[in-house]
Structure formats: C-alpha cells, structure tokens
Design an enzyme around this catalytic site. Structure first.
Site, short mmCIF file in Angstrom:
data_model
loop_
_atom_site.label_atom_id
_atom_site.label_comp_id
_atom_site.label_asym_id
_atom_site.label_seq_id
_atom_site.Cartn_x
_atom_site.Cartn_y
_atom_site.Cartn_z
CG HIS A 236 7.99 -14.96 -6.22
ND1 HIS A 236 7.94 -13.58 -6.27
CD2 HIS A 236 6.74 -15.38 -5.90
CE1 HIS A 236 6.71 -13.18 -6.02
NE2 HIS A 236 5.96 -14.24 -5.79
CD GLU A 266 1.43 -18.81 -3.17
OE1 GLU A 266 1.89 -18.31 -2.12
OE2 GLU A 266 1.34 -18.17 -4.23
CD GLU A 362 -0.21 -14.19 -1.69
OE1 GLU A 362 0.80 -14.93 -1.79
OE2 GLU A 362 -0.71 -13.62 -2.67
#
Length: 405
Positions: A236, A266, A362
């Site tokens: 982040h 992503e 992820e």
C-alpha cells in the site's frame, strides 16, 4: 427581520430534486434490508444504527463524506432512514434508497437527536462495535438510557460475504475496467517517467470507462498505485515522484471504484530487463499464484489454503519473505473504509468457501534491499466461487513472458 428572529431547526428534510437512479434494483435493495431485518428479529433488536461507510452504503446506496461529522442509517422493521449533515443538502436524499433526515450544526449533538427521533421506542439497538468510536457510543448511551446496544457487525459482515447476481455483475465489470487501467499503466511506462504520471494515465482511463459503463453513478475514489524500485516493498505504498529506471522492479495496482465497490488488478513488471534472480523469484510467486487459484473452490477452508501455499514458498526458502495473507473478499470496501475480514486467506481464518463468494488470490513476497532480486513481487486476480470451482474475472496477463516492458 432581525438575526434573533431567525429560528434554526435541529432536524429537517431536504428533498431537493428527484431520486437518483440507484446502483442496484429496488428488488436487490429490498432483499438486503429484508435479510437484515431477519437478523434483527433473531437478535431481538428493535432497530439498527449503522455508522460505517460500508454498511450505510450496502443498505442504502449512499456513500457519505464525513469531514469530521457523524453519519448514520437507522433501520427498523418499517423504515430505513439515512442521517446526514446539513452541509450536504439534498444529495444524501437523492442517493438514499429509503428516507433521509438531516441534522444541522446550529446546536451541539443534533446527530443524537436524529437517532433518538428515528428510534424513539427502541429498547435494543444493533450497532457496529468494530466501527463506532467510544466518544459517540458514550453519547448515545447518555441520550438513550433505556436502550441496550448490541453488536451487529459480524452478522452483517456474514450477509455481505455472499454476493447477489447484481453484485457479481458489477464486480465483473469492475475487474474488466481494472484490466483497462492496467493496459494504460503499461502504455505509460518508460525509462525516466515519474510514478505519478503513470498512475494518472491509468486512473484517467478507468474513470472514463466507469462513466461510460455506469452513467448514473457518482464518480469518486478510483485510484492507481504505481510503485517502482524500493517503493514496491509495501503493498500500500503511495505514489511518489520517483523516476522509473531501467531494470527496476515495478508494481502495478489499479483500483476502479464503482459506488463503493472495490475491484483491483495488481501485477509485477520490470522496466526493460530483469536479472536471473528476479526471474526466479517472480516465477516462484507466479507458481504460488497458480496453485492458489486451483484451491479456490466450495468447501475449502481459508486457513488451510494459506497453509498449503506456505509449503510452496518453504520449498524455495522464501516463506520468511511472505508479507500478508493470500487474498480477501470483494464488495463494499476501500482503502479507507471497511472490509469483510471473515473472508481472508490467512492461517487464522476458518471460514469455508461457498458459491457466490468473491475473493482474490494475491501472493506477495518482499526481498529486502541489498539482497539479490530485491523488491516486492505480487500478482492479483479476482475470482468468483462457483458450484464446482471458480470463475476468474481478471484477464490481464502476468509473469516474465508478458510483463517486462
């Protein structure tokens, strides 16, 4: 008329303009409220007071902008009413599925007066223990001394974890738009470009597609994190003015937001070239990504999936570089408001996957600066749990064969 003659009300209604076209159908929103009322009946609650962006949005289709003011949604067996600040005028009325009550700033704690008016006869009220702050809770207890406040946050989270057909349709479109943002990101990457320029290009492409696909929604909160070099170490990390250099590891993170619904793409990339160790680490992470997607099916336990994927990292002596869980639920969530924490691919989560859950895969590892292949490696797809497996909404390619740009 003198200033003293003007009487300002504590509460009022501002039905300014016609109701907006909702994100979801009337039937969809009614079904959500009916399910909530079933929970309220089981918990013997006379009313529910929501204070979080995610639950207010989920049950009313209204996304508030707090700016230091409290907002709410009071649901009884008969009505659902959003509580908004006078500064927003008629916008909350137009966006709310249900009714709207406005409180003014002319007297302190008019928000509390709104809650009392909407839940006058309530003896038990459900609130979100995981959101409401201590100051507001103490004020509510003082204003409503006869009321018992009961936590409703976990029960509502469980309802949100199972997506309706309309939600699934919206999330599928969001994943498609995220892929468009990813393509725009790649298009903007070249040696010497600042991170923020790449991010701006990607975000603009997604916003335009959201407006084209959903012309009736408010355009807000879509963003891109594009990170390079050492800035890829955190999932982040904000965009900076760092300029991309040849051989940099890159992290592409595209987040189209549609009426509070978060979707994401992503990907790991490299600028121009990657070393042998970069490729090795990247391919291991892709191996984990592929294995994880195979494990996402009905009956699988979140914690057991995480443990199995840990084994692949351990085989390559990389488990110590894993940075977080392997995936999470999708729906009403964002980088600054709630998420369905009960549906995450972590060792301590025992939730069993069911059809119509939507979850990411992820995996990420972070190799510290100074070591060969340093940087953060992460791939991210969005998958719908089906009756016998899953459907992958994400189409953007990944891995060394595609993303050395």
């Amino acid at each position: 008329m003198s200033r003293e003659d003007v009487v300002q009300s504590d509460l009022k209604e501002i039905p300014n303009g016609e109701k907006a076209v909702g994100t979801f159908s009337k039937n969809e929103m009614s079904n959500r409220l009916n399910s909530l009322r079933g929970v309220m009946e089981n918990l013997e609650l006379d009313a529910a007071l929501f204070t979080s962006i995610h639950n207010i949005n989920y049950y009313s289709d209204f996304i508030y902008c707090a700016f230091g003011r409290p907002y709410g949604l009071v649901v009884t067996q008969e009505k659902a009413t959003s509580i908004s600040a006078n500064i927003d005028a008629g916008q909350p009325y137009r966006r709310t599925f249900g009714e709207n009550l406005v409180y003014t700033d002319w007297r302190r704690d008019n928000y509390l007066r709104a809650v009392v008016e909407l839940a006058t006869d309530a003896k038990t009220i459900g609130i979100e223990f995981d959101h409401i702050n201590l100051n507001l809770l103490e004020k509510l207890k003082d204003a409503m001394r006869q009321v018992e406040f009961v936590d409703i946050s976990s029960a509502c989270m469980e309802l949100r974890m199972i997506k309706s057909d309309e939600e699934i349709k919206l999330i599928r479109e969001g994943a498609r738009i995220a892929d468009i943002g990813g393509a725009a990101c790649v298009e903007a990457i070249f040696e010497g470009v600042p991170e923020y320029e790449v991010a701006l290009h990607s975000t603009q492409a997604m916003v335009k597609e959201i407006a084209k696909t959903f012309p009736h929604v408010e355009i807000m909160d879509t963003w891109t994190w594009f990170q390079s070099g050492i800035n890829t170490d955190g999932a982040h990390n904000p965009v900076t003015s760092r300029q991309v250099q040849r051989g940099d590891i890159l992290s592409l993170n595209c987040f189209p937001m549609i009426s509070g619904y978060y979707t994401a793409l992503e990907r790991t990339l490299f600028c121009g070239e990657a070393t042998e160790e970069n490729i090795r680490l990247w391919e291991v992470n892709c191996q984990v990504h592929d294995a994880g997607k195979e494990l996402l099916k009905p009956g699988a336990v979140c914690g057991e999936i995480a443990k199995e994927l840990n084994g692949i990292y351990a085989e390559h002596d990389l488990l110590q570089y894993r940075t977080f869980g392997y995936g999470h639920s999708f729906g009403v969530l964002s980088h600054y408001f709630g998420r369905e924490a009960g549906l995450e691919l972590r060792e301590d989560i025992q939730t069993v996957l069911e059809p119509n859950m939507v979850i990411s895969m992820e995996p990420m590892i972070m190799i510290p600066e100074g070591q060969a292949g340093s940087g953060g490696y992460r791939e991210h797809d969005i998958l719908l749990i089906t009756q016998d497996g899953n459907e992958n909404f994400t189409k953007f390619p990944y891995g060394p064969d595609h993303n050395i740009v």
